[in-house]
Design a protein around this motif. Structure first.
Motif, PDB file in Angstrom:
ATOM      1  N   GLU A   1      52.412  44.772  50.187  1.00 27.17           N
ATOM      2  CA  GLU A   1      51.444  44.255  51.151  1.00 27.17           C
ATOM      3  C   GLU A   1      50.075  44.058  50.500  1.00 27.17           C
ATOM      4  OE1 GLU A   1      52.387  43.382  54.063  1.00 27.17           O
ATOM      5  OE2 GLU A   1      54.384  44.307  54.058  1.00 27.17           O
ATOM      6  N   LYS A   2      49.490  42.883  50.728  1.00 25.75           N
ATOM      7  CA  LYS A   2      48.152  42.605  50.209  1.00 25.75           C
ATOM      8  C   LYS A   2      47.094  43.389  50.976  1.00 25.75           C
ATOM      9  CE  LYS A   2      49.329  37.939  48.624  1.00 25.75           C
ATOM     10  NZ  LYS A   2      49.006  36.484  48.755  1.00 25.75           N
ATOM     11  N   ASP A   3      47.303  43.491  52.280  1.00 25.44           N
ATOM     12  CA  ASP A   3      46.393  44.260  53.134  1.00 25.44           C
ATOM     13  C   ASP A   3      47.139  45.477  53.672  1.00 25.44           C
ATOM     14  OD1 ASP A   3      44.243  42.348  52.937  1.00 25.44           O
ATOM     15  OD2 ASP A   3      45.399  41.077  54.298  1.00 25.44           O
ATOM     16  N   SER A   4      46.394  46.452  54.131  1.00 25.38           N
ATOM     17  CA  SER A   4      47.023  47.658  54.663  1.00 25.38           C
ATOM     18  C   SER A   4      47.870  47.321  55.888  1.00 25.38           C
ATOM     19  CB  SER A   4      45.952  48.683  55.048  1.00 25.38           C
ATOM     20  OG  SER A   4      45.295  49.166  53.890  1.00 25.38           O
ATOM     21  N   LEU A   5      49.127  47.719  55.834  1.00 28.72           N
ATOM     22  CA  LEU A   5      50.060  47.500  56.937  1.00 28.72           C
ATOM     23  C   LEU A   5      49.983  48.701  57.870  1.00 28.72           C
ATOM     24  CD1 LEU A   5      52.381  45.954  58.302  1.00 28.72           C
ATOM     25  CD2 LEU A   5      53.957  47.083  56.711  1.00 28.72           C
TER      26      LEU A   5
END
Length: 350
Positions: free
Chosen positions: A276-280
């Motif tokens: 994931e590029k951003d926090s999931l």
């Protein structure tokens, strides 16, 4: 019952929790604070199945304190949430947008779960006390049972007969609802906090995930069945069975995996991994629609069963955060987004 006015609950102060800074965009006049736009970005076109996956603002709930948990009943008629510091549990009727019941407790409520038939609701407090209420009898208290010595991380109801719960004590406890007796206490499976439980009703097997990076499968008599060490490279916060319990989804805040369960070989084989590029913050797989929803701080992704992005919803909720012990979103028909100004509910447009 308390009635929503202008899509808000009356006389509630805003609370603050700053985890990210996003600007809130209101629609309507200045008195409509808290009703936020949800901008839809269709990433894949000409897909007839996905045309119905559209959402609109349904209502906004201004809250006085931080929400620790959010839970939608299986019949999708009730929404339960609990605040931090005010020790209050609130159950809303989603269809009529009214407060059905508010219950005041002496201590913080950390976890909530509806029974599968939506007739009962269970709560766990910060010192490990489990409460059961009968919804059909005006939320009559059925029992209060001491289960853990600390707060609940998760609760699972098995056939309205047993409660399986876990806490930050690294314990999994099975409680008989009829006799209020402890049937099983497992304290040696995990070396870290146990974050969530999942139940395979076909095999009568419970699944747990933990801060120790492992996923455990165990039979309801306490025998360890599958021991998947280092299932991820960090704390595992969530697991969900899909595809008739043949596959298991799991996540950390930066990694999402799909695994194939081999009960014959007693193994969990990871078949797909996404970084994931951003926090999931959370995910939810809708079995009937074969749709996966992933929640991030500034947007939600809707993916098909191959985990290809179909739609992206960018929300403008200020100071987004995910309720600590919830699996948001918890329904394909209702998306719940929490912010410092309160809870925004989006409803699927058929």
């Amino acid at each position: 019952m308390e009635q929503f006015t202008n899509n808000r609950v009356l006389s509630r102060k805003s609370f603050k929790r700053i985890l990210s800074q996003t600007q809130c965009q209101s629609i309507g006049d200045e008195t409509s604070q808290g009703i936020h736009t949800c901008t839809q970005d269709i990433l894949t076109k000409n897909n007839e199945q996905m045309k119905s996956l559209n959402y609109q603002d349904y209502f906004f709930l201004d809250q006085e304190y931080e929400t620790v948990f959010l839970e939608i009943s299986p019949n999708e008629e009730m929404l339960a949430f609990g605040g931090y510091r005010n020790n209050k549990l609130t159950i809303l009727n989603i269809l009529t947008k009214t407060v059905m019941k508010e219950i005041q407790f002496d201590l913080n409520i950390w976890k909530c779960r509806f029974s599968d038939d939506s007739n009962f609701i269970f709560f766990g407090d910060q010192i490990g006390q489990l409460y059961q209420f009968n919804i059909q009898k005006d939320f009559q208290l059925i029992c209060a049972t001491k289960v853990h010595s600390s707060w609940f991380n998760d609760i699972k109801i098995i056939n309205n007969e047993q409660v399986v719960s876990c806490s930050n004590e690294k314990q999994i406890i099975v409680t008989d609802l009829k006799n209020k007796q402890q049937l099983l206490n497992i304290s040696h499976f995990h070396k870290g906090d146990i974050n969530q439980l999942e139940y395979d009703s076909l095999k009568n097997i419970m699944i747990s995930c933990s801060d120790d990076k492992s996923i455990k499968f165990f039979q309801m008599n306490g025998n360890l069945f599958i021991n998947q060490q280092n299932a991820h490279n960090d704390s595992i916060f969530q697991v969900q069975l899909i595809n008739n319990n043949r596959n298991l989804l799991s996540r950390t805040d930066k990694q999402f995996k799909k695994g194939k369960i081999d009960y014959y070989k007693r193994a969990l084989k990871q078949t797909k991994t996404q970084i994931e590029k951003d926090s999931l913050y959370s995910f939810y797989f809708a079995q009937n629609d074969q749709i996966l929803i992933k929640m991030y701080s500034k947007y939600l992704l809707i993916l098909d069963k191959q985990f290809k992005v179909i739609k992206k919803y960018k929300h403008k909720i200020k100071d987004f955060f995910c309720a600590f012990y919830s699996n948001q979103p918890v329904s394909l028909n209702y998306l719940l987004i929490q912010g410092s100004q309160g809870l925004q509910v989006f409803k699927r447009v058929q």
